[in-house]
Scaffold this motif. Structure first.
Motif, short mmCIF file in Angstrom:
data_model
loop_
_atom_site.label_atom_id
_atom_site.label_comp_id
_atom_site.label_asym_id
_atom_site.label_seq_id
_atom_site.Cartn_x
_atom_site.Cartn_y
_atom_site.Cartn_z
N ASN B 151 0.79 -1.23 0.00
CA ASN B 151 0.00 0.00 0.00
C ASN B 151 0.82 1.28 0.00
O ASN B 151 0.26 2.36 -0.03
CB ASN B 151 -0.94 0.03 1.21
N THR B 152 2.11 1.16 0.10
CA THR B 152 2.95 2.36 0.12
C THR B 152 4.14 2.18 -0.83
O THR B 152 4.38 1.07 -1.30
CB THR B 152 3.50 2.65 1.54
N ALA B 153 4.81 3.27 -1.04
CA ALA B 153 6.01 3.20 -1.88
C ALA B 153 7.00 4.24 -1.38
O ALA B 153 6.61 5.30 -0.90
CB ALA B 153 5.66 3.47 -3.33
N ILE B 154 8.28 3.89 -1.48
CA ILE B 154 9.34 4.84 -1.09
C ILE B 154 9.80 5.54 -2.36
O ILE B 154 10.08 4.89 -3.37
CB ILE B 154 10.52 4.12 -0.41
N VAL B 155 9.84 6.85 -2.28
CA VAL B 155 10.25 7.64 -3.44
C VAL B 155 11.63 8.23 -3.17
O VAL B 155 11.87 8.85 -2.13
CB VAL B 155 9.23 8.78 -3.70
N GLN B 156 12.53 7.97 -4.10
CA GLN B 156 13.86 8.60 -4.05
C GLN B 156 13.74 9.94 -4.73
O GLN B 156 13.48 10.01 -5.94
CB GLN B 156 14.86 7.71 -4.79
N THR B 157 13.83 11.01 -3.97
CA THR B 157 13.59 12.33 -4.55
C THR B 157 14.86 12.88 -5.20
O THR B 157 15.96 12.37 -4.97
CB THR B 157 13.10 13.33 -3.48
N ILE B 158 14.66 13.92 -5.93
CA ILE B 158 15.77 14.58 -6.63
C ILE B 158 16.75 15.22 -5.63
O ILE B 158 17.87 15.56 -5.97
CB ILE B 158 15.19 15.63 -7.61
N PHE B 159 16.30 15.32 -4.39
CA PHE B 159 17.13 15.96 -3.36
C PHE B 159 18.00 14.96 -2.59
O PHE B 159 18.64 15.31 -1.63
CB PHE B 159 16.23 16.72 -2.38
N GLY B 160 18.01 13.71 -3.02
CA GLY B 160 18.81 12.70 -2.34
C GLY B 160 20.15 12.50 -3.02
O GLY B 160 20.29 12.70 -4.22
N PHE B 161 21.18 12.08 -2.27
CA PHE B 161 22.53 11.96 -2.83
C PHE B 161 22.64 10.79 -3.82
O PHE B 161 23.58 10.71 -4.58
CB PHE B 161 23.58 11.86 -1.72
N ASN B 162 21.69 9.86 -3.77
CA ASN B 162 21.75 8.71 -4.68
C ASN B 162 21.07 8.97 -6.02
O ASN B 162 21.13 8.15 -6.92
CB ASN B 162 21.07 7.50 -4.04
N PHE B 163 20.39 10.07 -6.12
CA PHE B 163 19.56 10.30 -7.31
C PHE B 163 20.41 10.77 -8.50
O PHE B 163 21.25 11.64 -8.37
CB PHE B 163 18.50 11.36 -6.98
N ARG B 164 20.16 10.15 -9.64
CA ARG B 164 20.83 10.57 -10.88
C ARG B 164 19.81 10.51 -12.01
O ARG B 164 19.03 9.56 -12.09
CB ARG B 164 21.97 9.62 -11.24
N VAL B 165 19.82 11.52 -12.86
CA VAL B 165 18.94 11.51 -14.01
C VAL B 165 19.64 12.20 -15.18
O VAL B 165 20.29 13.23 -15.00
CB VAL B 165 17.56 12.18 -13.68
N GLY B 166 19.50 11.60 -16.32
CA GLY B 166 20.07 12.18 -17.52
C GLY B 166 19.37 13.48 -17.85
O GLY B 166 18.14 13.53 -17.82
N ALA B 167 20.15 14.53 -18.14
CA ALA B 167 19.53 15.83 -18.34
C ALA B 167 20.15 16.53 -19.53
O ALA B 167 21.22 16.15 -20.02
CB ALA B 167 19.70 16.68 -17.08
N VAL B 168 19.47 17.55 -19.96
CA VAL B 168 19.94 18.31 -21.12
C VAL B 168 19.55 19.78 -20.93
O VAL B 168 18.51 20.07 -20.34
CB VAL B 168 19.37 17.71 -22.42
N ASP B 169 20.44 20.65 -21.38
CA ASP B 169 20.15 22.08 -21.32
C ASP B 169 19.17 22.40 -22.45
O ASP B 169 19.46 22.14 -23.62
CB ASP B 169 21.45 22.88 -21.47
N LEU B 170 18.05 22.95 -22.11
CA LEU B 170 17.00 23.19 -23.12
C LEU B 170 17.43 24.21 -24.17
O LEU B 170 17.07 24.12 -25.33
CB LEU B 170 15.71 23.66 -22.42
N ARG B 171 18.23 25.15 -23.78
CA ARG B 171 18.64 26.20 -24.73
C ARG B 171 19.75 25.72 -25.67
O ARG B 171 19.65 25.82 -26.88
CB ARG B 171 19.10 27.43 -23.94
N SER B 172 20.83 25.17 -25.06
CA SER B 172 22.01 24.85 -25.86
C SER B 172 22.10 23.37 -26.25
O SER B 172 22.88 23.01 -27.11
CB SER B 172 23.27 25.24 -25.10
N GLY B 173 21.35 22.52 -25.59
CA GLY B 173 21.39 21.10 -25.90
C GLY B 173 22.54 20.37 -25.25
O GLY B 173 22.80 19.22 -25.57
N VAL B 174 23.22 21.01 -24.33
CA VAL B 174 24.34 20.36 -23.64
C VAL B 174 23.79 19.28 -22.72
O VAL B 174 22.85 19.51 -21.98
CB VAL B 174 25.13 21.40 -22.82
N GLN B 175 24.42 18.12 -22.82
CA GLN B 175 23.96 16.98 -22.01
C GLN B 175 24.77 16.85 -20.73
O GLN B 175 25.90 17.31 -20.67
CB GLN B 175 24.13 15.69 -22.78
N GLY B 176 24.18 16.21 -19.78
CA GLY B 176 24.87 15.93 -18.53
C GLY B 176 24.01 15.05 -17.65
O GLY B 176 23.05 14.44 -18.13
#
Lengths: 151, 363
Positions: B151-176
């Motif tokens: 009935n519950t779930a643990i969410v790893q938030t973006i504010f945690g040290f383990n969190f990683r997500v592929g991202a891109v700069d919307l303006r320049s397209g730089v990835q990271g």
């Protein structure tokens, strides 16, 4: 007699000021009439003076000057004259006197009203008389205890 | 006897006075006298009423105090409801606008240590929640589902040290990669030093990693400190959502067609020309268990590939140079696979190699 006079005055004040708060179906007991009947029963015709002054006091705060004075004087004199022939310590006599006196007073006041209706009669005359009788019996017991305690 | 007669006389006199009073009371003067006499006794009446009212007021005061405390409590509750209502209204607005299947969930607890950045939501397996599903809020990415119970779930938030997500700069397209760095907080890392990054640039998910769909807001660049001695640097980000102020989140169960199309649009708008076919191949090569997003994406892409053959790989991978001595026929099966023979490993596992000859774009 002085105590009863003061008590009658206090009853008059209570009657015209705060008794409205214990009304049942907008009907209030007539404690001034109760003290008049009490004096008439246990002290005789002198109750007509009580009846006159207490009635006059009540009339000052009503729209019909003289009516309560007249009725209370008649009741005081009549019951004082009548009760001398019976044993006064019988509660049944108190009930009869209280109900009879109250009924007479309210019938006369009902008769001089401009608006005559069965509802008004049932509510203010019958229910008012019953309410006065019940409260009167209680007050009678208390006053008798006080007077007997003094003796 | 004389006394009785005297009383009777007085009675008659009193009756007469009463009758006179009745007559007098009907005149104007009588009414005036009546009111003046009544005013003499009015102080008695006034003080009796005052005394009686004082008793009454005391009782009323007690009742009113109780009512006031009850109303204060109710007011507090209503203020809370108002706040909650405003929040829910904004969330509903977000849900209506979103083209994905979203499941609203309430945060029932947060981790005490801020660095772990996890929270517990009131939806679990029974509600169709699975591991690695993205969790979003109207402001953007909030986290992903780490563990699921009934009935519950643990969410790893973006504010945690383990969190990683592929991202891109919307303006320049730089990835990271967006992650959490001690002392800096949320950062956009693995960014080449000569990349075009400016303060205020909006960072969105790139879709790499197959957990988050492309185009979700993460945050914006808050400052740039370039250290030219390094090849990559970490850019501090200001996250789009506030960890402590969020009570409700949405678990993204699946993305719709329009959202997927939007993903492509985002890719094109930032000038990053890579076909989805390549994404699929990478997943298969790594033997990862594809998530629901990945499955949807792969299915759609397969259909498109078969029908149109239009998704060309503009970004050409270098053609593998296979030396004759490293051909698989010459190698025994137990031999270790050389580093440069990724192509051969693909062959052995039965997947297609990343050969331009076999991709639709080369035809």
């Amino acid at each position: 007699m002085i105590v009863l006079s003061i008590l009658a005055f206090i009853f008059c004040i209570i009657q015209i000021s705060i008794l409205r708060s214990i009304a049942i179906l907008q009907v209030i007991p007539d404690i001034v009439l109760i003290i008049v009947i009490y004096v008439a029963l246990f002290h005789g015709k002198i109750a007509m003076w009580f009846g006159f002054f207490t009635g006059f006091f009540i009339d000052l705060y009503s729209s019909k000057l003289g009516y309560s004075a007249l009725i209370n004087t008649v009741i005081g004199y009549g019951i004082g004259n009548f009760a001398s022939q019976f044993s006064r310590e019988v509660p049944v006599l108190w009930v009869i006197m209280l109900f009879g006196g109250s009924l007479f007073q309210k019938m006369v006041l009902f008769a001089v009203q401009k608006e005559l209706s069965l509802f008004f009669f049932g509510r203010y005359v019958i229910l008012g008389s019953l309410y006065t009788t019940v409260v009167g019996v209680i007050i009678f017991f208390i006053l008798r205890k006080i007077e007997q305690g003094k003796k | 006897m004389q006394n009785s007669r005297k009383i009777s006389v007085w009675f008659i006199i009193l009756i007469f006075i009463c009758i006179v009073l009745i007559g007098f009371g009907k005149t104007l003067r009588g009414i005036r006298v009546q009111s003046q006499l009544a005013s003499v006794f009015s102080p008695f009446q006034k003080y009796t009423l005052y005394f009686f009212n004082a008793l009454k007021i005391k009782q009323e005061n007690k009742i009113l105090r109780q009512k006031v405390s009850m109303l204060a409590l109710e007011n507090q509750q209503l203020t809370g409801y108002k706040y909650e209502n405003e929040k829910l209204a904004s969330l509903l607005g977000f849900k209506a606008q979103s083209s994905c299947t979203l499941l609203a969930a309430r945060i029932i607890s947060r981790s005490q240590e801020p660095i772990s950045g996890t929270c517990l939501i009131d939806k679990g397996k029974m509600d169709g929640i699975e591991r690695d599903l993205p969790v979003v809020v109207p402001d953007g990415v909030y986290g992903k589902v780490l563990e699921v119970t009934k009935n519950t779930a643990i969410v790893q938030t973006i504010f945690g040290f383990n969190f990683r997500v592929g991202a891109v700069d919307l303006r320049s397209g730089v990835q990271g990669i967006v992650g959490w760095e001690k002392g800096k907080g949320c950062v956009f890392e693995q960014v080449p030093v000569h990349s075009d990054i400016k303060i205020g640039d909006k960072i969105i998910t790139s879709g790499i990693g197959s957990v988050f769909p492309k185009g979700l807001k993460i945050g914006e660049v808050s400052e740039i400190n370039i250290d030219k001695t390094k090849l990559f640097y970490s850019v501090p980000l200001k996250p789009a959502c506030k960890f402590s102020k969020i009570d409700y989140v949405f678990v993204m169960k699946e993305a719709s067609e329009s959202f997927q199309n939007n993903k492509e649009f985002v890719y094109e708008s930032i000038g990053w020309k890579v076909s989805l076919i390549k994404d699929e191949r990478v997943k298969e090569t790594n033997n990862e268990k594809p998530t629901r997003f990945a499955k949807d994406s792969a299915r759609r892409d397969r259909n498109k590939r078969e029908k149109k053959r239009a998704f060309s790989v503009k970004f050409k991978a270098p053609e593998p140079v296979i030396r004759p001595e490293l051909r698989p026929t010459r190698l025994p099966r137990s031999d270790p696979v050389p580093m440069e023979s990724g192509f051969l490993r693909n062959k052995r596992s039965g997947t297609e190699p990343a050969s331009p000859k076999q991709s639709g774009g080369q035809e």
